[in-house]
Design a protein around this motif. Structure first.
Motif, PDB file in Angstrom:
ATOM      1  N   TYR A  76       0.650  -0.810  -0.163  1.00 36.30           N
ATOM      2  CA  TYR A  76       0.107  -0.019  -0.040  1.00 36.30           C
ATOM      3  C   TYR A  76       1.004   0.980   0.147  1.00 36.30           C
ATOM      4  O   TYR A  76       0.366   2.450  -0.300  1.00 36.30           O
ATOM      5  CB  TYR A  76      -1.642  -0.223   1.194  1.00 36.30           C
ATOM      6  CG  TYR A  76      -0.242  -0.226   2.191  1.00 36.30           C
ATOM      7  CD1 TYR A  76      -0.609   1.776   3.182  1.00 36.30           C
ATOM      8  CD2 TYR A  76       0.016  -0.719   3.567  1.00 36.30           C
ATOM      9  CE1 TYR A  76      -0.052   1.763   4.647  1.00 36.30           C
ATOM     10  CE2 TYR A  76       0.517  -0.108   4.392  1.00 36.30           C
ATOM     11  CZ  TYR A  76       0.721   0.855   5.219  1.00 36.30           C
ATOM     12  OH  TYR A  76       1.019   1.421   6.254  1.00 36.30           O
TER      13      TYR A  76
ATOM     14  N   GLN B  62       9.804   2.078   8.927  1.00 33.86           N
ATOM     15  CA  GLN B  62       8.110   2.564   9.638  1.00 33.86           C
ATOM     16  C   GLN B  62       7.891   2.369  11.333  1.00 33.86           C
ATOM     17  O   GLN B  62       8.058   3.243  11.794  1.00 33.86           O
ATOM     18  CB  GLN B  62       7.460   1.221   8.799  1.00 33.86           C
ATOM     19  CG  GLN B  62       8.055   1.219   7.612  1.00 33.86           C
ATOM     20  CD  GLN B  62       6.881   2.590   6.893  1.00 33.86           C
ATOM     21  OE1 GLN B  62       5.871   2.682   7.694  1.00 33.86           O
ATOM     22  NE2 GLN B  62       7.766   3.426   6.057  1.00 33.86           N
ATOM     23  N   SER B  63       7.093   2.086  12.053  1.00 35.69           N
ATOM     24  CA  SER B  63       6.317   2.214  12.964  1.00 35.69           C
ATOM     25  C   SER B  63       7.240   2.331  13.731  1.00 35.69           C
ATOM     26  O   SER B  63       6.577   2.327  15.090  1.00 35.69           O
ATOM     27  CB  SER B  63       4.573   1.150  13.269  1.00 35.69           C
ATOM     28  OG  SER B  63       4.082   1.842  12.622  1.00 35.69           O
TER      29      SER B  63
ATOM     30  N   GLU C 206       4.706   7.614   0.556  1.00 40.69           N
ATOM     31  CA  GLU C 206       3.439   7.357   1.569  1.00 40.69           C
ATOM     32  C   GLU C 206       2.714   8.647   1.625  1.00 40.69           C
ATOM     33  O   GLU C 206       1.232   8.429   2.081  1.00 40.69           O
ATOM     34  CB  GLU C 206       4.419   6.679   3.167  1.00 40.69           C
ATOM     35  CG  GLU C 206       3.014   6.999   3.557  1.00 40.69           C
ATOM     36  CD  GLU C 206       3.418   6.152   5.620  1.00 40.69           C
ATOM     37  OE1 GLU C 206       4.950   6.819   5.578  1.00 40.69           O
ATOM     38  OE2 GLU C 206       2.790   6.360   6.024  1.00 40.69           O
TER      39      GLU C 206
ATOM     40  N   TYR D  33       4.010  13.078  10.358  1.00 37.14           N
ATOM     41  CA  TYR D  33       4.380  11.467  10.494  1.00 37.14           C
ATOM     42  C   TYR D  33       4.976  10.734   9.488  1.00 37.14           C
ATOM     43  O   TYR D  33       5.910  10.056  10.454  1.00 37.14           O
ATOM     44  CB  TYR D  33       2.957  11.455  10.511  1.00 37.14           C
ATOM     45  CG  TYR D  33       2.765  10.171  10.523  1.00 37.14           C
ATOM     46  CD1 TYR D  33       2.797   9.265  11.749  1.00 37.14           C
ATOM     47  CD2 TYR D  33       2.875   8.722  10.225  1.00 37.14           C
ATOM     48  CE1 TYR D  33       1.966   7.589  12.244  1.00 37.14           C
ATOM     49  CE2 TYR D  33       2.089   8.246   9.454  1.00 37.14           C
ATOM     50  CZ  TYR D  33       1.631   7.573  10.783  1.00 37.14           C
ATOM     51  OH  TYR D  33       2.297   5.632  10.413  1.00 37.14           O
TER      52      TYR D  33
ATOM     53  N   TYR E 242       0.245  -4.339  16.944  1.00 34.22           N
ATOM     54  CA  TYR E 242      -1.105  -3.985  16.281  1.00 34.22           C
ATOM     55  C   TYR E 242      -1.693  -5.248  17.187  1.00 34.22           C
ATOM     56  O   TYR E 242      -2.415  -5.315  18.433  1.00 34.22           O
ATOM     57  CB  TYR E 242      -1.387  -4.135  15.408  1.00 34.22           C
ATOM     58  CG  TYR E 242       0.350  -3.275  14.132  1.00 34.22           C
ATOM     59  CD1 TYR E 242       0.360  -1.704  14.760  1.00 34.22           C
ATOM     60  CD2 TYR E 242       0.619  -3.719  13.356  1.00 34.22           C
ATOM     61  CE1 TYR E 242       1.219  -1.037  13.873  1.00 34.22           C
ATOM     62  CE2 TYR E 242       1.914  -2.979  12.933  1.00 34.22           C
ATOM     63  CZ  TYR E 242       2.228  -2.023  12.833  1.00 34.22           C
ATOM     64  OH  TYR E 242       2.779  -1.286  12.601  1.00 34.22           O
TER      65      TYR E 242
ATOM     66  N   VAL F   5       5.517  -1.933   8.927  1.00 34.33           N
ATOM     67  CA  VAL F   5       5.255  -2.371   7.651  1.00 34.33           C
ATOM     68  C   VAL F   5       6.564  -2.875   6.962  1.00 34.33           C
ATOM     69  O   VAL F   5       6.127  -3.497   5.683  1.00 34.33           O
ATOM     70  CB  VAL F   5       4.409  -1.946   7.021  1.00 34.33           C
ATOM     71  CG1 VAL F   5       2.805  -2.143   8.104  1.00 34.33           C
ATOM     72  CG2 VAL F   5       4.598  -0.585   6.439  1.00 34.33           C
TER      73      VAL F   5
HETATM   74  N1  GLU Z   1       3.738   4.714   7.641  1.00 32.57           N
HETATM   75  C1  GLU Z   1       2.845   3.576   7.825  1.00 32.57           C
HETATM   76  C2  GLU Z   1       1.743   3.459   8.073  1.00 32.57           C
HETATM   77  O1  GLU Z   1       1.002   4.972   8.249  1.00 32.57           O
HETATM   78  C3  GLU Z   1       2.987   2.395   9.350  1.00 32.57           C
HETATM   79  C4  GLU Z   1       2.490   1.430   9.313  1.00 32.57           C
HETATM   80  C5  GLU Z   1       3.433   0.287  10.259  1.00 32.57           C
HETATM   81  O2  GLU Z   1       4.344   0.136  10.628  1.00 32.57           O
HETATM   82  O3  GLU Z   1       2.836  -0.056  10.705  1.00 32.57           O
HETATM   83  O4  GLU Z   1       0.576   2.937   7.278  1.00 32.57           O
END
Ligand code: GLU
Length: 304
Positions: A26, A62-63, A157, A188, A240, A258
């Protein structure tokens, strides 16, 4: 503990499992990664290093970076932080909108997207140059001056950031975002674009294995109590809606992204980073989780 030997053993056990899942698609730029990459790096609090595979190749954390922005915001705001964001596991996907309406714009925790957006908003309120000051802080925590954002990934992103835009607009409507929406989103997306190798990632998180003190520089990053709380949040919210399963199978506080990275810490022992880009249905690295499950089974050591 002979970690190198254990890594080899676990890796041969992994051969019995098919590397399932898919690279995150995505975010367009995240597709451009070789899905078969696999790296592991463990750093002990005594500064001993053990690694396996592609441990010195950069990837998008990422997160995972959300823990670092949270750390900086917690230093600045202290316990006031928890008026704007909760500490409960969400049980929903990382970018879910549903709960947020029920909870009147207060995200369940700082490690889901909504919570990380609130943390970015808080940092923008307090910092003069948020992007610069955050990366300077991360470089200090890690002891690695070359860690940086990746504008290619941040832009990619941003070009598809519809869900994050929806989350922040919803929170703004409830009065839980104080700054300009585009500024918070830009911060972000940059936060999520930070790149590290497994070695750098495991080194960066070592302060959380050492009760808030960076073991190299001896600098206090967080008080003992705050460090414990960040670890508690990682334990309950770091994966999550798979946080329970990770806790059940691995038994360490950690955080995934991710980009296929996972970092996990064992207080008073080590920080371990794993990278394998193919994700399971919950958005966590399939092989990364399996590796850590076999690793803590083999070492017979977890926080429980
Ligand atoms: N940059 C990703 C988002 O906002 C982070 C998601 C992730 O790594 O869980 O969708």
């Amino acid at each position: 503990m002979k970690y190198n030997k254990i890594f080899k053993k676990v890796n041969s056990e992994l051969a019995n499992f098919e590397n399932l899942g898919n690279v995150a698609s995505y975010i367009p730029e995240l597709c451009n990664v070789n899905p078969s990459k696999f790296g592991v790096h463990l750093t002990t609090i005594a500064n001993k290093h053990f690694n396996f595979g592609d441990a010195v190749e950069k990837f998008s954390i990422q997160s995972i970076a959300k823990v670092l922005s949270l750390t900086l915001a917690y230093r600045i705001e202290g316990e006031n932080l928890w008026q704007r964001v909760g500490v409960e596991p969400s049980g929903t996907p990382f970018n879910s909108l549903i709960q947020l309406e029920h909870d009147l714009g207060i995200p369940r925790n700082p490690l889901i997207n909504a919570g990380a957006l609130v943390i970015c908003d808080i940092l923008i309120t307090h910092l003069t140059n948020p992007k610069e000051e955050l990366i300077t802080f991360i470089r200090k925590v890690s002891g690695i001056p070359t860690i940086d954002y990746c504008s290619r990934i941040a832009d990619s992103e941003k070009s598809v950031g519809y869900k994050n835009a929806a989350l922040i607009n919803l929170m703004k409507s409830f009065g839980n975002i104080n700054n300009d929406i585009d500024e918070v989103l830009d911060f972000y997306f940059n936060l999520c674009s930070i790149e590290m190798t497994c070695k750098e990632l495991s080194q960066t998180f070592l302060f959380l294995a050492n009760y808030g003190v960076c073991p190299f520089s001896k600098e206090i990053i967080l008080s003992r109590s705050k460090s414990k709380r960040i670890n508690a949040i990682m334990q309950l919210c770091g994966f999550y809606d798979e946080a329970g399963d990770f806790s059940f199978k691995v038994g360490l506080p950690g955080k995934s992204g991710v980009g296929g990275g996972i970092v996990a810490i064992h207080p008073n022992k080590y920080s371990i980073a794993v990278w394998s880009p193919k994700l399971n249905k919950k958005g966590n690295s399939y092989k990364g989780i399996k590796f850590l499950e076999l690793f803590t089974t083999e070492t017979e050591v977890s926080i429980f």
